[in-house]
Design a protein around this motif. Structure first.
Motif, PDB file in Angstrom:
ATOM      1  N   ASN A 494      28.279  -8.185  15.661  1.00  0.00           N
ATOM      2  CA  ASN A 494      29.058  -7.180  15.161  1.00  0.00           C
ATOM      3  C   ASN A 494      28.601  -6.661  13.356  1.00  0.00           C
ATOM      4  OD1 ASN A 494      30.687  -6.805  17.470  1.00  0.00           O
ATOM      5  ND2 ASN A 494      31.085  -9.020  16.953  1.00  0.00           N
ATOM      6  N   VAL A 495      27.538  -6.549  13.352  1.00  0.00           N
ATOM      7  CA  VAL A 495      27.164  -6.138  12.082  1.00  0.00           C
ATOM      8  C   VAL A 495      26.089  -4.699  11.955  1.00  0.00           C
ATOM      9  CG1 VAL A 495      26.885  -8.190  11.173  1.00  0.00           C
ATOM     10  CG2 VAL A 495      24.869  -7.494  12.149  1.00  0.00           C
ATOM     11  N   HIS A 496      26.368  -4.002  10.809  1.00  0.00           N
ATOM     12  CA  HIS A 496      25.276  -2.970  10.511  1.00  0.00           C
ATOM     13  C   HIS A 496      24.400  -3.478   9.366  1.00  0.00           C
ATOM     14  CE1 HIS A 496      27.154  -0.769  13.643  1.00  0.00           C
ATOM     15  NE2 HIS A 496      28.230  -0.705  13.096  1.00  0.00           N
ATOM     16  N   PHE A 497      23.293  -2.577   9.186  1.00  0.00           N
ATOM     17  CA  PHE A 497      22.122  -2.871   8.214  1.00  0.00           C
ATOM     18  C   PHE A 497      22.167  -2.112   7.088  1.00  0.00           C
ATOM     19  CE2 PHE A 497      21.027  -4.787  12.316  1.00  0.00           C
ATOM     20  CZ  PHE A 497      20.200  -5.956  11.929  1.00  0.00           C
ATOM     21  N   ASP A 498      23.267  -1.230   6.769  1.00  0.00           N
ATOM     22  CA  ASP A 498      23.178  -0.616   5.506  1.00  0.00           C
ATOM     23  C   ASP A 498      23.206  -1.206   4.396  1.00  0.00           C
ATOM     24  OD1 ASP A 498      25.589  -1.093   6.462  1.00  0.00           O
ATOM     25  OD2 ASP A 498      26.711   0.426   5.816  1.00  0.00           O
ATOM     26  N   HIS A 499      24.079  -2.584   4.299  1.00  0.00           N
ATOM     27  CA  HIS A 499      24.029  -3.393   2.986  1.00  0.00           C
ATOM     28  C   HIS A 499      22.667  -3.891   2.910  1.00  0.00           C
ATOM     29  CE1 HIS A 499      28.265  -2.628   2.616  1.00  0.00           C
ATOM     30  NE2 HIS A 499      28.805  -2.717   3.779  1.00  0.00           N
ATOM     31  N   ALA A 500      22.057  -4.348   4.094  1.00  0.00           N
ATOM     32  CA  ALA A 500      20.622  -4.947   3.638  1.00  0.00           C
ATOM     33  C   ALA A 500      19.728  -3.960   3.363  1.00  0.00           C
ATOM     34  CB  ALA A 500      20.374  -5.681   5.108  1.00  0.00           C
ATOM     35  N   ALA A 501      19.650  -2.859   3.792  1.00  0.00           N
ATOM     36  CA  ALA A 501      18.911  -2.056   3.105  1.00  0.00           C
ATOM     37  C   ALA A 501      19.064  -1.712   1.796  1.00  0.00           C
ATOM     38  CB  ALA A 501      18.958  -0.630   4.071  1.00  0.00           C
ATOM     39  N   ALA A 502      20.344  -1.406   1.109  1.00  0.00           N
ATOM     40  CA  ALA A 502      20.702  -1.415  -0.166  1.00  0.00           C
ATOM     41  C   ALA A 502      20.442  -2.582  -0.940  1.00  0.00           C
ATOM     42  CB  ALA A 502      22.270  -1.159  -0.152  1.00  0.00           C
ATOM     43  N   MET A 503      20.597  -3.751  -0.479  1.00  0.00           N
ATOM     44  CA  MET A 503      20.201  -5.012  -1.171  1.00  0.00           C
ATOM     45  C   MET A 503      18.582  -4.885  -1.404  1.00  0.00           C
ATOM     46  SD  MET A 503      21.099  -8.780  -0.247  1.00  0.00           S
ATOM     47  CE  MET A 503      20.128  -9.124   1.237  1.00  0.00           C
ATOM     48  N   PHE A 504      17.741  -4.274  -0.634  1.00  0.00           N
ATOM     49  CA  PHE A 504      16.472  -4.615  -1.135  1.00  0.00           C
ATOM     50  C   PHE A 504      15.838  -2.913  -1.223  1.00  0.00           C
ATOM     51  CE2 PHE A 504      16.856  -8.275   1.779  1.00  0.00           C
ATOM     52  CZ  PHE A 504      16.072  -9.136   1.011  1.00  0.00           C
ATOM     53  N   GLY A 505      16.837  -1.998  -1.715  1.00  0.00           N
ATOM     54  CA  GLY A 505      16.563  -0.933  -2.060  1.00  0.00           C
ATOM     55  C   GLY A 505      15.685   0.129  -1.138  1.00  0.00           C
ATOM     56  N   LEU A 506      15.857  -0.267  -0.001  1.00  0.00           N
ATOM     57  CA  LEU A 506      15.374   0.805   1.075  1.00  0.00           C
ATOM     58  C   LEU A 506      16.197   1.870   1.655  1.00  0.00           C
ATOM     59  CD1 LEU A 506      13.902  -1.951   3.415  1.00  0.00           C
ATOM     60  CD2 LEU A 506      12.852  -1.002   1.373  1.00  0.00           C
ATOM     61  N   ASP A 507      15.463   3.242   1.794  1.00  0.00           N
ATOM     62  CA  ASP A 507      16.346   4.204   2.319  1.00  0.00           C
ATOM     63  C   ASP A 507      16.807   3.717   3.614  1.00  0.00           C
ATOM     64  OD1 ASP A 507      15.701   5.634   0.084  1.00  0.00           O
ATOM     65  OD2 ASP A 507      14.496   7.129   1.088  1.00  0.00           O
ATOM     66  N   TYR A 508      17.947   4.435   3.974  1.00  0.00           N
ATOM     67  CA  TYR A 508      18.990   3.957   5.077  1.00  0.00           C
ATOM     68  C   TYR A 508      19.472   5.022   5.938  1.00  0.00           C
ATOM     69  CZ  TYR A 508      22.329   2.089   8.334  1.00  0.00           C
ATOM     70  OH  TYR A 508      23.226   1.756   9.272  1.00  0.00           O
ATOM     71  N   HIS A 509      19.355   5.122   7.262  1.00  0.00           N
ATOM     72  CA  HIS A 509      20.024   6.286   7.960  1.00  0.00           C
ATOM     73  C   HIS A 509      20.379   5.783   9.332  1.00  0.00           C
ATOM     74  CE1 HIS A 509      17.928   9.614   5.575  1.00  0.00           C
ATOM     75  NE2 HIS A 509      16.873   8.801   5.556  1.00  0.00           N
ATOM     76  N   ARG A 510      21.694   6.123   9.641  1.00  0.00           N
ATOM     77  CA  ARG A 510      22.169   5.909  10.968  1.00  0.00           C
ATOM     78  C   ARG A 510      22.427   6.950  11.821  1.00  0.00           C
ATOM     79  NH1 ARG A 510      27.818   2.515  11.034  1.00  0.00           N
ATOM     80  NH2 ARG A 510      26.485   1.378   9.386  1.00  0.00           N
ATOM     81  N   PRO A 511      21.463   7.699  12.484  1.00  0.00           N
ATOM     82  CA  PRO A 511      21.673   8.982  13.198  1.00  0.00           C
ATOM     83  C   PRO A 511      22.515   8.628  14.494  1.00  0.00           C
ATOM     84  CG  PRO A 511      19.358   7.925  13.542  1.00  0.00           C
ATOM     85  CD  PRO A 511      19.880   6.921  12.426  1.00  0.00           C
ATOM     86  N   GLU A 512      23.145   9.654  14.907  1.00  0.00           N
ATOM     87  CA  GLU A 512      24.028   9.590  16.039  1.00  0.00           C
ATOM     88  C   GLU A 512      23.565  10.598  17.230  1.00  0.00           C
ATOM     89  OE1 GLU A 512      27.866   9.723  14.903  1.00  0.00           O
ATOM     90  OE2 GLU A 512      27.957   7.928  14.089  1.00  0.00           O
ATOM     91  N   SER A 513      22.326  11.209  17.129  1.00  0.00           N
ATOM     92  CA  SER A 513      21.831  12.310  17.858  1.00  0.00           C
ATOM     93  C   SER A 513      20.551  12.279  17.895  1.00  0.00           C
ATOM     94  CB  SER A 513      22.389  13.642  17.882  1.00  0.00           C
ATOM     95  OG  SER A 513      21.957  13.959  16.520  1.00  0.00           O
TER      96      SER A 513
END
Length: 556
Positions: A494-513
């Motif tokens: 029950n986790v998402h990876f937005d915080h992990a991407a932010a911690m390592f300075g990576l661009d992040y997207h969570r598309p829904e289509s």
């Protein structure tokens, strides 16, 4: 005599010897006991240096570098459990043939089994998994430098594939300015320092033997099974099979273009198996097959002859067919065994494959992981490469997708673990500098989360596509006990990876289509860095889609 200076000279000989065997990449973890090796590697201009704080990830980084470069890659770690963390990558290399050279620093003998800090029994700790092992003594001027260099040459010169473990004990002090200690010992190797050849040359070539009765067998009804091989070999094999008129069942890692796609679906249809039963000979090129139905068919087929061609040694056939085990790279074998143009003998398989593809394509607009697997070819970067994770991801792409012939595809399908997948994909890209799409599940990404640090500096656009189905949904395809499935098998986090991407300075997207995914990918391929795209899907939809399609195609 300065111990620290002589330690450095001893290590310098070791590292220089590696360059004579094609080692260009050296992966280094931080550590004190490994200082002589680290500084010797740092001073050698022949090396490209890679660093990582996580030894398990470092080993997989080296594995990826070796996969893409087709060259041996060295790894330097300090003593203790740092060494043990290399075990998973070592095991994978042994099964898939990449060459790794593990330089493990160690305490000297007098500090072992006496309560000394960070001292464990390292020689032989990897048991039978290394292809070669060399336990070096403590550095000593009484041991000629020519012994040391020839010992390294002997271990690497006989290496056909897998890992070499070289254990390197060093006594303290480990730090200090270089002086003249051991200079004469080092210079005793003479002009070896100026040339680029090993001190001890031991040719290790696998010669391809021509099968004299091939002209007879190529006129028969044959079937080709394509497992793991290089992109260029996959393209050659597809053309060769087409000329012969033999059906080719290509694994996703075969890079043959899978001319009969969805094999893992239509092999569940009795019309397919009845036609394939007419085959008089089966030729399997490459090992590590993915599809469950393909493995089941391979286990039960009974042709007059079963030939398995792979450059790895060993049996590689869990079904133990009667036939021939031919050790050769695919390209060399095809060159010695030309195809004779003949009309295809199978008529049912192309129709079943086309019908299966239509059934899959009919669902492509639904936003889910099964549909992503089917559409994956649309999202591949130009002049790029694909890295596939294990578990459900690779099975769905193998069963429902079709990768263009000759497009590079990488994976860790030897032991098929989910450990180190992100690190391996980072290594693959560093060796090739190609735009890279890596596709893994959420648990695989969590397992190797430290590897996001390796993606902060990439040589080309890199997209990490995490398919988040909230747990190990591969177990939804297995007869796991329903009452215990979620707690003990799926283990949703029950986790998402937005915080992990932010911690390592990576661009992040969570598309829904699909449109949003395509926009995210379009932007990612235009920027030089790494992008993490998380595709959140319904938990069991992917596994259920596969099972539904299997049932439909079996009744065609």
């Amino acid at each position: 005599m300065s111990i620290s200076s002589f330690n450095r000279r001893w290590a310098t000989v070791i590292l220089e010897a590696l360059t004579r065997h094609g080692v260009r990449h050296v992966c280094i973890a931080p550590g004190s006991r490994s200082t002589p090796l680290t500084l010797a590697a740092a001073e050698n201009s022949a090396f490209i240096h890679h660093t990582h704080f996580d030894e398990r990830g470092l080993g997989h980084l080296a594995l990826g570098l070796a996969k893409a470069s087709k060259e041996p890659v060295a790894v330097i770690v300090t003593s203790g459990t740092a060494v043990a963390n290399l075990y998973p990558a070592l095991i994978e290399a042994g099964l898939t043939g990449e060459k790794l050279v593990l330089l493990t620093a160690d305490r000297p003998p007098e500090l072992i089994d006496c309560g000394a800090n960070q001292a464990i029994r390292q020689p032989g700790m990897f048991a039978s998994h290394p292809a070669e092992s060399l336990a070096l003594p403590r550095p000593s001027q009484e041991i000629p430098a020519r012994w040391l260099v020839s010992a390294i040459d002997n271990a690497l010169g006989s290496l056909h594939g897998g890992a070499v473990h070289i254990n390197c004990p060093f006594a303290e002090p480990l730090y200090g300015e270089m002086d003249e200690s051991g200079l004469a010992w080092q210079l005793a190797l003479g002009d070896w320092w100026q040339n680029n050849k090993p001190w001890l040359q031991t040719p290790n070539k696998v010669s391809t033997e021509k099968q004299c009765d091939w002209f007879f067998w190529r006129q028969k009804r044959g079937v080709i099974v394509a497992g793991r091989m290089s992109a260029s070999e996959g393209k050659l094999l597809a053309e060769w099979a087409k000329t012969l008129g033999w059906p080719l069942m290509g694994d996703v890692l075969s890079q043959t273009g899978q001319p009969l796609p969805c094999a893992d679906l239509w092999l569940g249809n009795s019309r397919a198996t009845e036609e394939l039963a007419q085959a008089q000979i089966v030729l399997q090129f490459g090992s590590s097959l993915t599809g469950k139905r393909l493995l089941q068919w391979q286990a039960t087929c009974e042709p007059q002859e079963y030939w398995l061609i792979d450059n790895l040694q060993g049996r590689l056939d869990p079904s133990h067919h009667r036939g021939r085990r031919l050790v050769s790279d695919v390209a060399s074998w095809l060159a010695l065994h030309p195809a004779e143009p003949r009309a295809p003998w199978c008529v049912e398989l192309p129709h079943l494959s086309a019908q299966a593809w239509e059934r899959v394509a009919a669902q492509r607009e639904t936003f889910g992981e099964a549909q992503l697997a089917h559409r994956i070819a649309d999202y591949l970067p130009e002049q790029g490469q694909l890295f596939l994770g294990n578990s459900l991801v690779v099975r769905l792409v193998d069963a429902l997708g079709q990768i263009p012939a000759g497009y590079p595809v990488f994976s860790n399908r030897g032991a098929s673990g989910i450990d180190g997948l992100l690190s391996t994909s980072a290594g693959v890209q560093r060796a090739s500098a190609r735009p890279t799409l890596a596709m893994v599940g959420d648990l695989s990404a969590l397992y190797d989360l430290n590897a996001l640090a390796l993606l902060r500096q990439v040589p080309a656009p890199f997209v990490l596509l995490v398919v988040n189905n909230n747990g190990g949904q591969i177990f939804s395809l297995l007869p796991t006990p329903p009452a215990e499935r979620e707690q003990f098998y799926l283990m949703p986090q029950n986790v998402h990876f937005d915080h992990a991407a932010a911690m390592f300075g990576l661009d992040y997207h969570r598309p829904e289509s699909w449109e949003a995914l395509e926009q995210a990918l379009s932007g990612a391929w235009r920027k030089p860095g790494a992008t993490l795209i998380e595709l959140v899907v319904n938990d069991t939809d992917g596994a259920q889609a596969l099972q539904t399609l299997l049932a439909q195609v079996s009744q065609l």
